[in-house]
Design an enzyme around this catalytic site. Structure first.
Site, PDB file in Angstrom:
ATOM      1  N   LYS A  12      27.526 -51.008 -96.518  1.00  0.00           N
ATOM      2  CA  LYS A  12      27.379 -50.029 -95.498  1.00  0.00           C
ATOM      3  C   LYS A  12      26.931 -48.705 -96.322  1.00  0.00           C
ATOM      4  O   LYS A  12      25.988 -47.927 -95.894  1.00  0.00           O
ATOM      5  CB  LYS A  12      28.723 -49.479 -95.045  1.00  0.00           C
ATOM      6  CG  LYS A  12      28.810 -50.312 -93.520  1.00  0.00           C
ATOM      7  CD  LYS A  12      30.099 -49.539 -92.787  1.00  0.00           C
ATOM      8  CE  LYS A  12      30.586 -50.191 -91.652  1.00  0.00           C
ATOM      9  NZ  LYS A  12      31.690 -49.513 -91.172  1.00  0.00           N
ATOM     10  N   ASP A  66      32.971 -44.770 -88.237  1.00  0.00           N
ATOM     11  CA  ASP A  66      33.937 -45.724 -87.675  1.00  0.00           C
ATOM     12  C   ASP A  66      32.967 -46.292 -86.187  1.00  0.00           C
ATOM     13  O   ASP A  66      32.113 -45.573 -85.627  1.00  0.00           O
ATOM     14  CB  ASP A  66      35.088 -44.955 -87.072  1.00  0.00           C
ATOM     15  CG  ASP A  66      36.146 -46.100 -86.922  1.00  0.00           C
ATOM     16  OD1 ASP A  66      36.328 -47.003 -87.617  1.00  0.00           O
ATOM     17  OD2 ASP A  66      36.952 -45.761 -85.834  1.00  0.00           O
ATOM     18  N   PHE A 147      26.048 -60.458 -88.383  1.00  0.00           N
ATOM     19  CA  PHE A 147      27.271 -59.933 -89.000  1.00  0.00           C
ATOM     20  C   PHE A 147      28.105 -59.600 -87.768  1.00  0.00           C
ATOM     21  O   PHE A 147      27.780 -59.173 -86.755  1.00  0.00           O
ATOM     22  CB  PHE A 147      26.935 -58.542 -89.710  1.00  0.00           C
ATOM     23  CG  PHE A 147      27.704 -57.438 -89.614  1.00  0.00           C
ATOM     24  CD1 PHE A 147      28.885 -57.384 -90.296  1.00  0.00           C
ATOM     25  CD2 PHE A 147      27.645 -56.180 -88.607  1.00  0.00           C
ATOM     26  CE1 PHE A 147      29.900 -56.404 -90.243  1.00  0.00           C
ATOM     27  CE2 PHE A 147      28.412 -55.281 -88.927  1.00  0.00           C
ATOM     28  CZ  PHE A 147      29.698 -55.272 -89.426  1.00  0.00           C
ATOM     29  N   GLY A 148      29.439 -59.260 -87.629  1.00  0.00           N
ATOM     30  CA  GLY A 148      30.348 -59.130 -86.780  1.00  0.00           C
ATOM     31  C   GLY A 148      30.130 -59.798 -85.323  1.00  0.00           C
ATOM     32  O   GLY A 148      30.188 -61.053 -85.398  1.00  0.00           O
ATOM     33  N   ASP A 150      27.360 -59.490 -83.688  1.00  0.00           N
ATOM     34  CA  ASP A 150      25.800 -59.888 -83.515  1.00  0.00           C
ATOM     35  C   ASP A 150      25.533 -60.919 -82.823  1.00  0.00           C
ATOM     36  O   ASP A 150      24.737 -61.052 -82.023  1.00  0.00           O
ATOM     37  CB  ASP A 150      25.025 -59.738 -85.043  1.00  0.00           C
ATOM     38  CG  ASP A 150      24.980 -58.385 -85.219  1.00  0.00           C
ATOM     39  OD1 ASP A 150      25.288 -57.527 -84.627  1.00  0.00           O
ATOM     40  OD2 ASP A 150      24.488 -58.138 -86.685  1.00  0.00           O
ATOM     41  N   HIS A 180      23.187 -48.682 -83.387  1.00  0.00           N
ATOM     42  CA  HIS A 180      23.934 -47.573 -83.017  1.00  0.00           C
ATOM     43  C   HIS A 180      24.197 -46.482 -84.364  1.00  0.00           C
ATOM     44  O   HIS A 180      24.236 -45.349 -84.425  1.00  0.00           O
ATOM     45  CB  HIS A 180      25.523 -47.925 -82.697  1.00  0.00           C
ATOM     46  CG  HIS A 180      26.199 -49.166 -83.223  1.00  0.00           C
ATOM     47  ND1 HIS A 180      25.347 -50.188 -83.458  1.00  0.00           N
ATOM     48  CD2 HIS A 180      27.286 -49.194 -83.937  1.00  0.00           C
ATOM     49  CE1 HIS A 180      26.026 -51.057 -84.264  1.00  0.00           C
ATOM     50  NE2 HIS A 180      26.920 -50.542 -84.547  1.00  0.00           N
ATOM     51  N   ARG A 181      24.425 -47.294 -85.537  1.00  0.00           N
ATOM     52  CA  ARG A 181      24.515 -46.329 -86.918  1.00  0.00           C
ATOM     53  C   ARG A 181      23.079 -45.793 -87.059  1.00  0.00           C
ATOM     54  O   ARG A 181      23.123 -44.475 -87.325  1.00  0.00           O
ATOM     55  CB  ARG A 181      24.618 -47.230 -87.946  1.00  0.00           C
ATOM     56  CG  ARG A 181      26.026 -47.225 -88.650  1.00  0.00           C
ATOM     57  CD  ARG A 181      26.295 -48.057 -89.532  1.00  0.00           C
ATOM     58  NE  ARG A 181      26.008 -49.538 -89.558  1.00  0.00           N
ATOM     59  CZ  ARG A 181      26.998 -50.647 -88.585  1.00  0.00           C
ATOM     60  NH1 ARG A 181      28.005 -50.204 -88.239  1.00  0.00           N
ATOM     61  NH2 ARG A 181      26.403 -51.750 -88.469  1.00  0.00           N
TER      62      ARG A 181
HETATM   63  P1  IMP Z   1      33.771 -50.894 -88.568  1.00  0.00           P
HETATM   64  O1  IMP Z   1      33.700 -49.631 -88.219  1.00  0.00           O
HETATM   65  O2  IMP Z   1      32.778 -51.298 -89.640  1.00  0.00           O
HETATM   66  O3  IMP Z   1      35.198 -51.166 -89.063  1.00  0.00           O
HETATM   67  O4  IMP Z   1      33.390 -51.930 -87.530  1.00  0.00           O
HETATM   68  C1  IMP Z   1      34.453 -52.196 -86.596  1.00  0.00           C
HETATM   69  C2  IMP Z   1      34.161 -53.406 -85.760  1.00  0.00           C
HETATM   70  O5  IMP Z   1      32.726 -53.434 -85.125  1.00  0.00           O
HETATM   71  C3  IMP Z   1      33.944 -54.776 -86.796  1.00  0.00           C
HETATM   72  O6  IMP Z   1      34.720 -55.604 -86.337  1.00  0.00           O
HETATM   73  C4  IMP Z   1      32.651 -54.978 -86.808  1.00  0.00           C
HETATM   74  O7  IMP Z   1      32.202 -56.414 -86.985  1.00  0.00           O
HETATM   75  C5  IMP Z   1      32.100 -54.474 -85.474  1.00  0.00           C
HETATM   76  N1  IMP Z   1      30.706 -53.932 -85.668  1.00  0.00           N
HETATM   77  C6  IMP Z   1      30.310 -52.633 -85.938  1.00  0.00           C
HETATM   78  N2  IMP Z   1      29.051 -52.716 -85.914  1.00  0.00           N
HETATM   79  C7  IMP Z   1      28.537 -53.804 -85.727  1.00  0.00           C
HETATM   80  C8  IMP Z   1      27.318 -54.246 -85.700  1.00  0.00           C
HETATM   81  O8  IMP Z   1      26.248 -53.659 -86.015  1.00  0.00           O
HETATM   82  N3  IMP Z   1      27.184 -55.579 -85.308  1.00  0.00           N
HETATM   83  C9  IMP Z   1      28.065 -56.583 -85.048  1.00  0.00           C
HETATM   84  N4  IMP Z   1      29.457 -56.073 -85.082  1.00  0.00           N
HETATM   85  C10 IMP Z   1      29.244 -54.671 -85.306  1.00  0.00           C
END
Ligand code: IMP
Length: 199
Positions: A12, A66, A147-148, A150, A180-181
């Protein structure tokens, strides 16, 4: 101006550093990760807790993020709790499967990812920036590169399938422009570049 990234997540930190390239702000990894309890009830609070904790320890300008997935049909279960949805022991793929199961008979599939960035320039100069990516929760896991969440998230209005269905490289190009980021960073860049350069 250099900011340390308030997280132990090197991936990140690198992504944020890339998004700020070419501006008068640079993001570097923190000298070491510190344990911070994320006890707030929304993303803004948790981003601030992390940013302040790193600022207090290293006495340097800091940024924290976050993020979470907000699902219209399950308003109380994800959001700020996204990373813990289904309990701490699940893998990312198991969380996707659980979410699909919970939404099996659900026709309302709107969702959005949200990112909050908190910049601490000094104890009295704290700025927040938010970005969102609107989309829909699909009906099955697609691809195996995402990821996550996605592999089950379809961005709206953009000619891109579910995020996990493309190659990792294609997804990364898309996310650097539209995630979003990336959207939160665009707002931060726009404000902070002129704020920092003010006489
Ligand atoms: P964190 O803020 O990085 O802890 O993310 C919180 C949660 O949102 C985690 O479970 C991530 O997998 C999910 N998440 C955040 N950004 C993404 C993304 O761009 N794609 C998929 N999952 C995301």
């Amino acid at each position: 101006m250099e900011f340390i990234f308030a997280s132990g997540n090197a991936h990140k930190a690198a992504e944020l550093a890339e998004l700020f390239k070419g501006s008068n702000l640079s993001i570097v990894a923190a000298p070491e990760a510190i344990a911070v309890e994320e006890t707030a009830d929304f993303l803004y609070g948790n981003a601030e807790i992390k940013a302040r904790a790193y600022y207090d320890k290293f006495k340097r300008p800091t940024v924290a993020d976050d993020s979470g997935l907000f699902v219209e049909a399950l308003p109380a279960e994800l959001g700020v709790l996204t990373a813990r949805f289904g309990g701490d022991s699940l893998t990312a793929l198991q969380r996707c499967e659980l979410l699909l199961k919970r939404m099996e008979n659900e026709s309302e599939r709107s969702a959005f990812f949200m990112c909050v960035l908190c910049f601490v320039l000094s104890p009295t100069e704290i700025y927040f920036f938010e970005g969102r990516l609107n989309g829909q929760i699909g009906k099955e896991i697609v691809g195996d590169t995402g990821f996550g969440y996605d592999p089950i998230f379809y961005p709206n209005d953009l000619k891109h399938g579910p995020l996990g269905a493309q190659s990792l490289a294609q997804d990364e190009v898309f996310k650097m422009a539209h995630s979003h980021r990336a959207r939160a960073v665009a707002r931060a860049r726009s404000f902070l570049t002129s704020y920092i350069a003010r006489p």
